[in-house]
Scaffold this motif. Structure first.
Motif, PDB file in Angstrom:
ATOM      1  N   ALA A 782     -26.462 -43.798  20.011  1.00 32.32           N
ATOM      2  CA  ALA A 782     -25.390 -43.396  19.101  1.00 32.32           C
ATOM      3  C   ALA A 782     -25.912 -42.792  17.800  1.00 32.32           C
ATOM      4  CB  ALA A 782     -24.495 -44.594  18.794  1.00 32.32           C
ATOM      5  N   ALA A 783     -27.232 -42.776  17.638  1.00 33.30           N
ATOM      6  CA  ALA A 783     -27.801 -42.280  16.380  1.00 33.30           C
ATOM      7  C   ALA A 783     -27.535 -40.784  16.221  1.00 33.30           C
ATOM      8  CB  ALA A 783     -29.294 -42.560  16.347  1.00 33.30           C
ATOM      9  N   GLN A 784     -27.359 -40.380  14.970  1.00 34.37           N
ATOM     10  CA  GLN A 784     -27.070 -38.981  14.637  1.00 34.37           C
ATOM     11  C   GLN A 784     -28.190 -38.439  13.747  1.00 34.37           C
ATOM     12  OE1 GLN A 784     -23.296 -39.331  12.661  1.00 34.37           O
ATOM     13  NE2 GLN A 784     -22.366 -40.465  14.369  1.00 34.37           N
ATOM     14  N   LEU A 785     -28.849 -37.384  14.202  1.00 33.01           N
ATOM     15  CA  LEU A 785     -29.963 -36.798  13.451  1.00 33.01           C
ATOM     16  C   LEU A 785     -29.455 -36.133  12.180  1.00 33.01           C
ATOM     17  CD1 LEU A 785     -32.995 -36.070  13.314  1.00 33.01           C
ATOM     18  CD2 LEU A 785     -32.414 -33.959  14.583  1.00 33.01           C
ATOM     19  N   LEU A 786     -30.096 -36.450  11.054  1.00 33.79           N
ATOM     20  CA  LEU A 786     -29.726 -35.853   9.765  1.00 33.79           C
ATOM     21  C   LEU A 786     -30.710 -34.775   9.338  1.00 33.79           C
ATOM     22  CD1 LEU A 786     -28.688 -39.100   7.824  1.00 33.79           C
ATOM     23  CD2 LEU A 786     -27.216 -37.503   9.096  1.00 33.79           C
ATOM     24  N   GLY A 787     -31.963 -34.939   9.705  1.00 29.02           N
ATOM     25  CA  GLY A 787     -32.952 -33.930   9.307  1.00 29.02           C
ATOM     26  C   GLY A 787     -34.354 -34.440   9.549  1.00 29.02           C
ATOM     27  N   GLY A 788     -35.330 -33.532   9.338  1.00 27.22           N
ATOM     28  CA  GLY A 788     -36.719 -33.923   9.513  1.00 27.22           C
ATOM     29  C   GLY A 788     -37.652 -32.794   9.137  1.00 27.22           C
ATOM     30  N   ASN A 888     -60.252 -34.892   8.710  1.00 28.37           N
ATOM     31  CA  ASN A 888     -60.299 -35.360   7.328  1.00 28.37           C
ATOM     32  C   ASN A 888     -59.069 -34.926   6.531  1.00 28.37           C
ATOM     33  OD1 ASN A 888     -62.872 -36.478   7.873  1.00 28.37           O
ATOM     34  ND2 ASN A 888     -63.861 -34.522   7.384  1.00 28.37           N
ATOM     35  N   CYS A 889     -57.964 -34.737   7.209  1.00 27.44           N
ATOM     36  CA  CYS A 889     -56.720 -34.337   6.550  1.00 27.44           C
ATOM     37  C   CYS A 889     -55.617 -35.350   6.829  1.00 27.44           C
ATOM     38  CB  CYS A 889     -56.290 -32.946   7.017  1.00 27.44           C
ATOM     39  SG  CYS A 889     -57.446 -31.630   6.553  1.00 27.44           S
ATOM     40  N   ILE A 890     -54.490 -35.159   6.142  1.00 27.73           N
ATOM     41  CA  ILE A 890     -53.353 -36.068   6.262  1.00 27.73           C
ATOM     42  C   ILE A 890     -52.108 -35.257   6.591  1.00 27.73           C
ATOM     43  CG2 ILE A 890     -51.911 -37.775   5.085  1.00 27.73           C
ATOM     44  CD1 ILE A 890     -54.294 -38.331   3.234  1.00 27.73           C
ATOM     45  N   SER A 891     -51.400 -35.680   7.634  1.00 29.73           N
ATOM     46  CA  SER A 891     -50.136 -35.043   7.995  1.00 29.73           C
ATOM     47  C   SER A 891     -48.997 -36.024   7.717  1.00 29.73           C
ATOM     48  CB  SER A 891     -50.111 -34.640   9.469  1.00 29.73           C
ATOM     49  OG  SER A 891     -51.016 -33.582   9.723  1.00 29.73           O
ATOM     50  N   THR A 892     -47.911 -35.499   7.175  1.00 32.42           N
ATOM     51  CA  THR A 892     -46.738 -36.323   6.867  1.00 32.42           C
ATOM     52  C   THR A 892     -45.542 -35.783   7.632  1.00 32.42           C
ATOM     53  OG1 THR A 892     -47.594 -36.797   4.648  1.00 32.42           O
ATOM     54  CG2 THR A 892     -45.243 -37.179   5.041  1.00 32.42           C
ATOM     55  N   ILE A 893     -44.922 -36.648   8.387  1.00 29.25           N
ATOM     56  CA  ILE A 893     -43.751 -36.273   9.202  1.00 29.25           C
ATOM     57  C   ILE A 893     -42.577 -37.122   8.720  1.00 29.25           C
ATOM     58  CG2 ILE A 893     -42.778 -36.196  11.520  1.00 29.25           C
ATOM     59  CD1 ILE A 893     -46.519 -36.455  11.147  1.00 29.25           C
ATOM     60  N   THR A 894     -41.474 -36.500   8.449  1.00 26.68           N
ATOM     61  CA  THR A 894     -40.275 -37.223   7.996  1.00 26.68           C
ATOM     62  C   THR A 894     -39.137 -36.992   8.963  1.00 26.68           C
ATOM     63  OG1 THR A 894     -39.568 -35.369   6.605  1.00 26.68           O
ATOM     64  CG2 THR A 894     -40.965 -37.044   5.575  1.00 26.68           C
ATOM     65  N   LEU A 895     -38.273 -38.003   9.035  1.00 25.59           N
ATOM     66  CA  LEU A 895     -37.134 -37.922   9.941  1.00 25.59           C
ATOM     67  C   LEU A 895     -36.020 -38.804   9.381  1.00 25.59           C
ATOM     68  CD1 LEU A 895     -36.675 -36.468  12.698  1.00 25.59           C
ATOM     69  CD2 LEU A 895     -37.048 -38.684  13.786  1.00 25.59           C
ATOM     70  N   SER A 896     -34.798 -38.279   9.390  1.00 24.91           N
ATOM     71  CA  SER A 896     -33.640 -39.047   8.902  1.00 24.91           C
ATOM     72  C   SER A 896     -32.556 -39.040   9.975  1.00 24.91           C
ATOM     73  CB  SER A 896     -33.096 -38.434   7.609  1.00 24.91           C
ATOM     74  OG  SER A 896     -34.076 -38.470   6.592  1.00 24.91           O
TER      75      SER A 896
END
Length: 958
Positions: A782-788, A888-896
């Motif tokens: 039932a979850a609704q994707l808001l963004g990412g 040697n790097c950093i990745s950031t992933i966001t999800l709402s």
């Protein structure tokens, strides 16, 4: 009329053929046993009187009741009760006051106390006093004389008492009455001693009698004759009186003797009964103690231990325990026969009726003890079989001419024992419900312990039911009656895959009748490239082919789903298609599982390579011999094999040495391995799937299936990563999952998830440097994707130069070095920076390098939201896509996303639960913050820690 004075007349006046069938029965339930016996005797005598022609005296003698008493009972029975019916048998109740309702004055017939006691003694003793009968006869004569006088209209007045010591008994003299005229001059002769007269001389006597109701006197002269005959009669009478005195004395002596005997019996009988009861008690007590001692011996033989649950599976001790159970059963059978004896019940009723309930309770307890003894015997037999399986080298590799550890007969016996055990448990519960624990002669502490044990019976029954259902399943797993084959896969977590890691080796675990066939691990390439052509050009299933696009898809790449049952079914299908044959299940494990075994077994020395393998260096040494070219050369030299699979020779050798060590471990060590295995199942470092639906359902029910939750009962999510770099770089990537959740008043939950991939390459990497991770986030349907953001969009930064889409390039970033390394305004300008903060390289090196499998540079693509929006697993929402991280790097992933109705409201109570599930093969850092300010009474919550297993967080409000 007094019945005691006129028995013969009354007997003649009563019709013997009276109908007594309508007489009302008496209620004797309230009488004691003695009075009930008296009533029954009276009733029988009265019935005999009216239904037979036997003379009264014979009836009285037969029933041991005085004649007068019997006739009095008959008269009372014929009297009218106040209810309008005859008294009937009700008049025979001892102590009953019988009132004749037919008389106007309602005279009460009350028994003379002395006569009642005398009659009672006569009834109880069954004898008749001789003088009583004679006195009754004299009384009858008196009644007859009185009757004659009354008929003649005269009133009889007894003569004055003669002052003679022999005249102690009031017996009538011979009297001749004749009318005389009243003469005042004639006087009564009173100077003559009657005893001294030589001949008959009439002695005249005049008396004046006042007629009733008048003042007139009427004269009557009575003449008494005294003579030798009279003297003789008086002497005979005196002799009879003396005889009567002697008889009375003898009777008193007899009565005294009887009373004394009764007193002695009253003392000796209880004493005898007491001695009998004491002997019975000793027998009961001795047998009961013997039986309990046998049961306590079992407790000593088979101690329960939470640290070693298999300690009781010692065949020698189990056989001893079985004998103790048999001995206990024998004792309790004797005890049951004793407490069920009718004479014991009679003894208890006589000595102490109040103990009847305790005797009944003892019978229930004996049945419980019997059930325990019999159940123990059968379960001991099952334990002996299980002990044979555990201690008879089930892991032995040589199965030739070896007796099966478990047979179909053993399985049937175990199933029968469990069925019987359930019956015993039900019977124990039923019997104990009839026992009042307060009445048991045990201490308060023991009563509490017994109460606690009884409360466990439902749980024990549930466990037995579960065990009963598992017998067939365990027999299936052990190959009883039919061989079982299970696919075994090693998962290299340095190359992370959804199930836990890349499959580098495989083997077949084969079980038959409880024994394992020789086992070894092989290089997966020997199966995938076996030359049968099955792998050539084959692609992954459609729902995974978008990102698992390597050519020649085979078993090594079949680990595609975070839901292990799904992955296992794919692996089993591929294995069979590639020529491995059908299998009954799939077992996969990471090096973490092997490390935990080494924690128990201790280090293993590999003599051929002069290496000591411990739980700390296992993974590093395996990678060294698989990936380092110098180590590979050593293996080629030792095996004289230059094939691709030679680099895993060391790994195979370590596996053989470890398995041999495990075969010879004591039971306590095996238990420790099993405990660690349970933890590895929970962390998904050991994953098991069975094709048998019953066995698989058991794994699901106990949380051991490695499956992904559907998040229907609670909110939650699971992050699933797949290293598709064709490298062993995952060992240097640390993942952080931070979710900030805000609950609204309507019960909805807004998630803001931030995933950080921190890739610090601190050691050698087998394969390409750039870390390509296909990431998917699963949550409720039932979850609704808001963004990412942070996913590779597939659209490159070309700046008008299409070559940038195929070459490694970079652009200055606000987090990186803002000064371009060169003045190149083309693709080269992006080598030391990236235009999106979601990718950050502290050293300024953003070079993506070459892409594995296609031998081309990684394109410089823009970052965006998730590109995959359809779930491969039904009943869940899924969003994901490709992430690319230079070394040697950093990745950031966001999800709402938003989940409606995540808070459960029940009345005034509100509950919110969040389940964060863990993928096998790595341990991320989890940070969760829940803002519940919109829900009245619900406090906020925060959590931070390594996600070793699935984590469930719950908030409540009242």
């Amino acid at each position: 009329m007094n019945i005691q004075k006129a028995p013969s007349r009354f007997a003649k006046s009563v019709r013997r053929a009276t109908d007594i069938s309508s007489w009302q029965e008496a209620d004797v339930s309230g009488l004691n046993s003695r009075n009930r016996r008296r009533y029954r005797k009276r009733r029988a005598a009265v019935i005999s009187y009216f239904t037979t022609a036997v003379p009264v005296d014979k009836l009285a003698a037969y029933h041991h009741i005085p004649v007068s008493q019997l006739l009095q009972f008959i008269q009372h029975c014929l009297m009218m009760h106040e209810d309008g019916s005859v008294w009937g048998f009700r008049a025979l109740i001892p102590g009953m006051r019988v009132i004749d309702g037919a008389t106007s004055e309602r005279d009460e017939a009350v028994e003379d106390p002395i006569r009642a006691i005398e009659s009672e003694l006569l009834e109880d003793a069954g004898t008749t006093f001789p003088e009583q009968q004679e006195i009754d006869d004299y009384n009858s004569i008196e009644v007859a004389i009185d009757t004659v006088d009354e008929q003649q209209g005269d009133i009889y007045t007894p003569i004055p008492e003669i002052p003679d010591e022999l005249d102690e008994i009031n017996t009538p003299l011979i009297v001749i009455d004749e009318p005389v005229e009243v003469d005042a001059e004639r006087t009564l002769y009173d100077g003559t001693d009657a005893l001294q007269l030589d001949k008959e001389q009439p002695i005249e006597f005049r008396e004046s009698i006042v007629e009733a109701g008048t003042n007139k006197h009427r004269g009557r002269q009575r003449r008494f004759f005294t003579s030798r005959r009279m003297i003789h009669m008086r002497r005979q009478r005196a002799a009879r009186q003396q005889q009567h005195r002697n008889q009375r004395i003898r009777l008193l002596n007899i009565v005294s003797g009887v009373i004394l005997m009764m007193m002695l019996l009253g003392t000796l009988l209880p004493l005898g009964l007491g001695l009998m009861a004491y002997n019975v008690y000793n027998d009961v007590n001795g047998i009961a103690r013997s039986g309990m001692n046998h049961l306590l011996a079992v407790k000593t033989l088979l101690p329960s231990s939470t640290s070693d649950p298999l300690a009781a599976l010692d065949s020698t001790k189990l056989r001893q325990a079985q004998k103790e159970f048999q001995a206990a059963e024998s004792d309790f059978v004797q005890l049951e026969q004793l407490v069920n004896r009718s004479d014991l019940q009679m003894l208890v009723d006589q000595v102490g009726p109040s103990y009847s309930s305790k005797l009944l309770m003892a019978r229930h307890l004996v049945r419980v003890a019997l059930d325990v003894s019999r159940m123990g015997q059968e379960l001991s037999g099952v334990g002996i079989t299980a002990s044979g399986i555990l201690h008879s080298s089930p892991l032995a590799s040589d199965t030739k001419n070896v007796k099966p550890l478990i047979s179909v007969t053993d399985v049937s016996a175990a199933q029968g024992a469990l069925i019987h055990a359930l019956s015993y448990i039900d019977d124990i519960s039923t019997e104990m419900r009839q026992v009042d624990l307060r009445e048991l002669p045990i201490s308060a502490k023991q009563k509490t312990q017994l109460t606690d044990m009884l409360a466990l019976l439902p749980r024990v029954r549930g466990s037995l039911l579960e065990a009963q259902g598992l017998v067939g399943t365990v027999a299936w797993l052990l190959g009883v009656g039919q061989t079982r084959r299970f696919l075994v896969q090693t998962m290299d977590r340095a190359e992370l895959r959804p199930g836990g890691g890349f499959t580098g080796q495989y083997g077949i675990l084969q079980l038959q009748d409880g024994r394992m066939a020789p086992f070894s691990l092989r290089d997966v390439a020997l199966l995938d490239y076996a030359g049968n052509g099955m792998e050539l050009g084959r692609a992954a299933p459609p729902e995974y082919s978008q990102w698992m696009n390597f050519g020649n898809w085979g078993l090594r790449d079949s680990n595609l789903s975070g839901d292990y049952p799904t992955t296992a079914r794919m692996s089993m299908s591929v294995f069979e298609e590639e020529g491995g044959g059908p299998v009954d299940g799939d077992i996969s494990f990471t090096p973490t599982f092997i490390s935990h075994i080494l924690d128990v077994t201790g280090p293993i020395y590999v003599a051929d390579y002069k290496e000591t393998i411990t739980s700390q260096n296992l993974e590093e040494r395996l990678h060294y011999y698989q990936q380092d070219y110098n180590a590979i050369a050593v293996q080629q030299q030792k095996t004289n094999d230059t094939s691709h699979s030679v680099r895993k020779t060391f790994t195979t050798l370590v596996g053989k040495l470890l398995l041999d060590r495990v075969r010879h471990l004591p039971t306590s060590k095996l238990v420790a391995i099993l405990k660690n295995a349970v933890k590895d199942i929970q962390s998904r470092d050991l994953e098991i799937y069975f094709a048998n639906p019953v066995a698989e359902q058991w794994l699901i029910d106990h949380g051991y299936s490695g499956g992904m939750d559907s998040f229907q009962k609670n909110d939650g999510f699971m992050v699933v990563q797949a290293n598709i770099s064709i490298s062993k770089a995952s060992q240097y990537v640390h993942t952080t999952e931070q979710d900030h959740i805000v609950l609204d008043a309507g019960g909805g939950a807004t998630h803001n998830l931030t995933i950080t991939l921190n890739y610090q390459q601190t050691g050698p990497v087998y394969g390409f440097d750039t870390y390509a991770d296909y990431m998917r986030i699963y949550t409720a349907q039932a979850a609704q994707l808001l963004g990412g953001h942070g996913f590779d969009s597939g659209q490159c930064y070309n700046n008008g130069n299409k070559g940038c889409c195929a070459a490694s390039a970079a652009k200055p970033s606000s987090k990186g070095d803002k000064t371009p390394a060169t003045n190149d305004t083309g693709c080269g300008q992006y080598k030391h920076a990236f235009p999106d903060d979601a990718r950050y390289c502290p050293d300024g090196n953003y070079d993506l390098g070459m892409r594995g499998s296609i031998n081309k540079p990684w394109p410089i693509d823009k970052l965006s939201g998730p590109t995959a929006l359809a779930s491969d697993l039904p009943g869940r929402s899924m969003w994901g896509g490709l992430t690319v991280t230079p070394k040697n790097c950093i990745s950031t992933i966001t999800l709402s996303w938003y989940v409606p109705h995540a808070v459960r409201f029940v009345g005034k109570h509100a509950t919110y639960s969040l389940l964060v599930q863990k993928q096998g093969g790595y341990v991320p850092l989890a940070q969760v913050i829940i803002d519940a300010s919109a829900i009245k009474g619900m406090k906020p919550l925060s959590f931070q820690g390594n996600l070793v297993t699935d984590k469930l967080l719950t908030l409540t409000a009242q």
